[in-house]
Structure formats: structure tokens, C-alpha cells
Design a protein around this motif. Structure first.
Motif, mmCIF file in Angstrom:
data_model
loop_
_atom_site.group_PDB
_atom_site.id
_atom_site.type_symbol
_atom_site.label_atom_id
_atom_site.label_comp_id
_atom_site.label_asym_id
_atom_site.label_seq_id
_atom_site.Cartn_x
_atom_site.Cartn_y
_atom_site.Cartn_z
ATOM 1 N N ALA A 76 -45.218 -72.650 3.016
ATOM 2 C CA ALA A 76 -44.718 -71.765 1.959
ATOM 3 C C ALA A 76 -43.418 -71.105 2.414
ATOM 4 C CB ALA A 76 -45.766 -70.711 1.628
ATOM 5 N N SER A 78 -41.212 -72.168 4.688
ATOM 6 C CA SER A 78 -40.087 -73.085 4.909
ATOM 7 C C SER A 78 -39.564 -73.690 3.614
ATOM 8 C CB SER A 78 -40.510 -74.215 5.848
ATOM 9 O OG SER A 78 -41.370 -75.116 5.168
ATOM 10 N N GLY A 79 -40.295 -73.515 2.514
ATOM 11 C CA GLY A 79 -39.871 -74.129 1.249
ATOM 12 C C GLY A 79 -40.424 -75.531 1.069
ATOM 13 N N PHE A 80 -41.306 -75.959 1.983
ATOM 14 C CA PHE A 80 -41.851 -77.321 1.881
ATOM 15 C C PHE A 80 -42.719 -77.478 0.627
ATOM 16 C CE2 PHE A 80 -45.073 -80.570 3.099
ATOM 17 C CZ PHE A 80 -44.222 -81.655 3.146
ATOM 18 N N GLN A 82 -42.229 -76.112 -2.172
ATOM 19 C CA GLN A 82 -41.309 -76.308 -3.304
ATOM 20 C C GLN A 82 -40.839 -77.757 -3.371
ATOM 21 O OE1 GLN A 82 -38.367 -73.277 -2.448
ATOM 22 N NE2 GLN A 82 -39.313 -71.892 -3.931
ATOM 23 N N GLN A 83 -40.599 -78.351 -2.195
ATOM 24 C CA GLN A 83 -40.201 -79.762 -2.187
ATOM 25 C C GLN A 83 -41.330 -80.633 -2.727
ATOM 26 O OE1 GLN A 83 -37.329 -80.931 -1.813
ATOM 27 N NE2 GLN A 83 -36.177 -79.386 -0.713
ATOM 28 N N LEU A 84 -42.573 -80.266 -2.418
ATOM 29 C CA LEU A 84 -43.715 -81.031 -2.936
ATOM 30 C C LEU A 84 -43.786 -80.917 -4.457
ATOM 31 C CD1 LEU A 84 -46.635 -80.330 -0.424
ATOM 32 C CD2 LEU A 84 -44.961 -82.165 -0.416
ATOM 33 N N VAL A 85 -43.536 -79.709 -4.960
ATOM 34 C CA VAL A 85 -43.581 -79.505 -6.414
ATOM 35 C C VAL A 85 -42.525 -80.362 -7.097
ATOM 36 C CG1 VAL A 85 -43.182 -77.789 -8.249
ATOM 37 C CG2 VAL A 85 -44.567 -77.184 -6.270
ATOM 38 N N ARG A 86 -41.378 -80.569 -6.443
ATOM 39 C CA ARG A 86 -40.284 -81.353 -7.046
ATOM 40 C C ARG A 86 -40.435 -82.857 -6.825
ATOM 41 N NH1 ARG A 86 -35.689 -80.280 -8.912
ATOM 42 N NH2 ARG A 86 -34.636 -81.878 -7.701
ATOM 43 N N PRO A 221 -44.635 -67.765 -5.183
ATOM 44 C CA PRO A 221 -43.397 -67.108 -5.594
ATOM 45 C C PRO A 221 -42.203 -67.783 -4.938
ATOM 46 C CG PRO A 221 -44.632 -65.720 -4.078
ATOM 47 C CD PRO A 221 -45.494 -66.897 -4.383
ATOM 48 N N THR A 222 -41.105 -67.936 -5.697
ATOM 49 C CA THR A 222 -39.937 -68.647 -5.162
ATOM 50 C C THR A 222 -39.013 -67.690 -4.435
ATOM 51 O OG1 THR A 222 -38.968 -68.405 -7.324
ATOM 52 C CG2 THR A 222 -39.966 -70.521 -6.797
#
Lengths: 222, 201
Positions: A76, A78-80, A82-86, A221-222
Motif C-alpha cells: 500500500a 509503495s503504490g504497488f 495501485q499498479q494492481l488496480v490498473r 486511499p490514494t
């Protein structure tokens, strides 16, 4: 379609190797809980073997909570996630890959060393085999439930406190059925009933929890 | 010849509002982005630039408004957090990124060479400087050849002058091929003349 899930498995394996000593943290935690219980109780006490199945399951649960907390929290931060969501791959499938990795690299080593804990706890005979079988069948469910708790609390400030509270109500039936299998064998009864129940709970978790984790990843949360 | 206005825009946003908690970041934003266009979203810190990009990247829903976006597979998003594992080398992180985004036969070595990222096999990404990590994130734009839209959030914040020029050249070449770029930055990027969209709280 499965390429993304396999890539996550490979990533988790590489991270397990790079994180070195952190990999052994749940294993050490498991050993500490069991050893402390053995040393704290009378070694020859007759109730020790009776309590052993519950002790092993609780030690497994605590060790899995310790092991799963960091996995989703780091992703969460590291933003990983978010990459999965995309990713064009289905998000539940990617989450399934992550949960399978957690079982393979955290729960499986614990299941493999569990017979040593059973011997230390004075368990004997068919109860050892029944409890080990219950751990093989039930640990996927327990691993998935702790993974779900970790995914839900990944970006919350007090995740360490909330995670056990999230996991406890869902994990209790697994601990009860798992201990029940060993108790049944100990009393000369068939352990098949609790094992079938555990297997069905594991199947239910395998089918449902990746979808719940996917929803949790989208809520970060982003 | 088809006029630019006859071609549907890549992004069409109308009446977009985003709030953080109970505080509205901006309200009633209308925005169109056509192929070949560069749009720079401007505004003071905290006005919602990053939130706008995250909505356009499909990472969060808007509070209100209508959106028409290209599919996620047609865009590349480079945010503040890159989603890379700091324990792994840059090449391994990019290989995973390609697997997750279904990029066939990526030239990872070429992308790292172009962005001058150290390629030592055992050197973890976390051991590189912030600028080198940003270059690694920008290398994703070299890998996904079929992207039509780049969403870049503060792409030059950690870059040196030479890397900024490199990025400027890549953006121009991408837009000349029919791509579109929407970026946020506080400094002008040398060589680019983007259309500016000002966000006001």
C-alpha cells in the motif's frame, strides 16, 4: 490471464529471498509461543497433550498475523496496490496470486515444522497425524483470513492493533474445527468430520477472499 | 481531411468535482484532451492536481461529473509512488510491471539504457537516488508501445536538466505519433508548449 498472478508469485519469492531474516520472523514467533507454553506448563502434566492442538493452532494464527501484516502494508505504501488496480488482469486473480504466495512462503514452513511442536507438547499416536492433516487442510483458510485482515487494514494508522481484531472472529471456526480433529482422534473417534468441515471452509475462503481483497485494494486511499 | 474537432477526444470530462474529506478540492471542471495534445495542469499545492490525475487513471471515483476515458490498458500513469519494490533491482521491477500490464516482449535493457539507469543486476532500486528511481518509472513509457495517453504526475520533480530535456523530447515524439500527455508540474519544461489548465479551489 494467469501471467499477472504468476508474476506476483515470482515477485513475492524474490522479495522473500531479498528480505532475508524477515522471512523467518513468523517461524521464530511460532517457536517462541510453543516453547514458552511448554516451559510454562508442567512437562508431565496430563492436560498438556489435551491443550496441545489449540496451542498449535493459536501459535499458527499469531505467526500468520505477524507475517501477513507487512506484506500488504508495504504494497500500500509503495503504490504497488495501485499498479494492481490498473492492471488489465482481473484484480481478484492478482490477489489470489498474492494470497497463494503468502501461504507458500509463510504458512507452509509453519505447517512443516508443526510436528516438532506437537512432540514438544507431549502429543502422541493418531492425534499427531490428525492435527497435522488438519493443519494442511485448514492453513489455507487461516492464511487467507489473515491476508484479508491485512488487506483491509493495510493503509490504516493503527493496523497492528486492528488486524487481530479483524481476524479473530473469522479465524475462530478454523481453530475450533482444527483442534476438534485432533481431539476426536485422541478419543479414538474418526477425524474425518472436522477435516471435511475444514476443507470446505478452506475452499470457501479460496473462492471468496480474493474478491474481498480486490475490493479492499480498490478502497485504499490514494 | 478530418478536422481535429471532428475526432472524439481521448479524455472528455464535464462538471468534475473532487473533495478530500469534506473539503472540495475543485468543482465543475470541464476538460478535453485530444490526440497529439499536451495539457499541463497547474495550480497551488493542495489544489487537487494529483487527485485529478488519479481520477483520470481510474484509481478513484470522482465525487460528481461525467467522464469519458480511454481503457486503462491504453494509458500509462507515473505517479508520486511508483509501485516498485525497493529491495529488487530496477530491471526486475520493470519486468514485473510489464507482466502486470501485459506488455509483450519488452526491451527492458534498452529502456534502462535510454534513461541512463544503473543496470547492475544486484543493485536494489532502493539504493538508487530519487532521480534515478524517477527515471526507472519513466522507463515504463518506453516499454508500453501501444499506449495512447501518458498521465505524468510531477515527472520532473527529481530529474536533472539533461533528463528533463530527454523527457521533453520523448513527449514531443509521442504526441507527434498521435499520443496525448496530461502532466502536472510547477516548473515549465524546456521545449514544450502545453495547453495550461488552471485548477482553482
Amino acid at each position: 490471464m494467469t501471467g499477472g498472478a504468476l508474476a506476483i508469485l515470482r515477485r513475492e519469492w524474490m522479495l522473500t529471498r531479498h528480505r532475508g531474516a524477515n522471512w523467518a520472523q513468523p517461524l521464530v514467533f511460532f517457536a517462541v509461543v510453543v516453547t514458552a507454553f511448554v516451559l510454562g506448563a508442567e512437562p508431565e502434566a496430563p492436560w498438556l497433550a489435551e491443550a496441545a492442538p489449540a496451542v498449535v493452532w493459536v501459535a499458527l494464527l499469531l505467526a500468520l498475523i505477524v507475517g501477513s501484516e507487512r506484506a500488504f502494508r508495504d504494497d500500500a505504501r509503495s503504490g504497488f496496490l495501485q499498479q494492481l488496480v490498473r492492471s488489465p488482469a482481473p484484480l481478484p486473480l492478482l490477489m489470489f496470486g498474492k494470497l497463494v504466495a503468502q501461504w507458500l512462503f509463510t504458512a507452509l514452513p509453519l505447517v512443516l515444522v508443526a510436528p516438532l511442536a506437537m512432540v514438544a507438547l507431549q502429543m502422541q499416536g493418531e492425534a499427531v497425524g490428525a492435527l497435522w492433516a488438519a493443519l494442511w487442510v485448514g492453513s489455507p483458510a487461516l492464511s487467507m483470513v489473515t491476508g484479508l485482515g491485512a488487506a483491509l487494514t493495510a493503509s490504516l494508522p493503527r493496523a497492528g492493533l486492528l488486524l487481530p481484531l479483524c481476524v479473530l472472529p473469522l479465524s475462530l471456526p478454523i481453530v475450533i474445527f482444527g483442534s476438534g480433529a485432533a481431539r476426536a482422534a485422541e478419543h479414538g473417534l474418526s477425524a474425518a468430520g472436522p477435516l471435511y468441515l475444514l476443507a470446505s471452509v478452506s475452499l470457501l475462503c479460496i473462492c471468496g477472499i480474493p474478491f474481498a481483497c480486490a475490493a479492499a485494494a480498490k478502497l485504499q486511499p490514494t | 481531411m478530418v478536422s481535429a474537432s471532428a475526432v472524439p477526444p481521448l479524455i472528455e470530462v464535464s462538471g468534475l468535482s473532487i473533495t478530500r474529506g469534506i473539503r472540495p478540492l475543485f468543482e465543475d471542471l470541464d476538460l478535453q484532451l485530444h490526440a497529439g495534445e499536451i495539457v499541463q495542469v497547474c495550480g497551488p499545492n493542495g489544489c487537487g492536481k494529483t487527485s485529478l490525475l488519479e481520477v483520470l487513471a481510474g484509481l478513484r471515483p470522482p465525487d460528481s461529473g461525467a467522464l469519458r476515458l480511454p481503457p486503462l490498458t491504453a494509458s500509462i500513469w507515473v505517479g508520486h509512488r511508483h509501485g516498485f519494490a525497493p529491495e529488487l533491482p530496477a530491471a526486475d521491477n520493470l519486468a514485473l510491471w510489464c507482466a502486470l500490464h501485459a506488455v509483450p516482449q519488452p526491451d527492458i535493457e534498452g529502456a534502462l539504457r535510454f534513461w541512463q539507469v544503473p543496470r547492475a543486476r544486484r543493485r536494489a532500486l532502493g539504493a538508487l537516488s530519487a532521480g534515478q528511481q524517477q527515471r526507472t518509472a519513466l522507463a515504463t513509457t518506453e516499454l508500453k508501445k501501444d499506449a495512447r495517453l501518458w498521465l505524468l504526475d510531477e515527472p520532473i520533480a527529481a530529474l536533472d536538466t539533461e533528463a528533463v530535456q530527454r523527457l521533453s523530447g520523448r513527449i514531443q515524439a509521442f504526441c507527434a505519433r498521435g499520443g496525448a500527455v496530461l502532466l502536472t508540474t510547477h516548473q515549465p519544461i524546456q521545449g514544450l508548449t502545453p495547453r495550461r489548465v488552471e485548477l482553482r479551489p
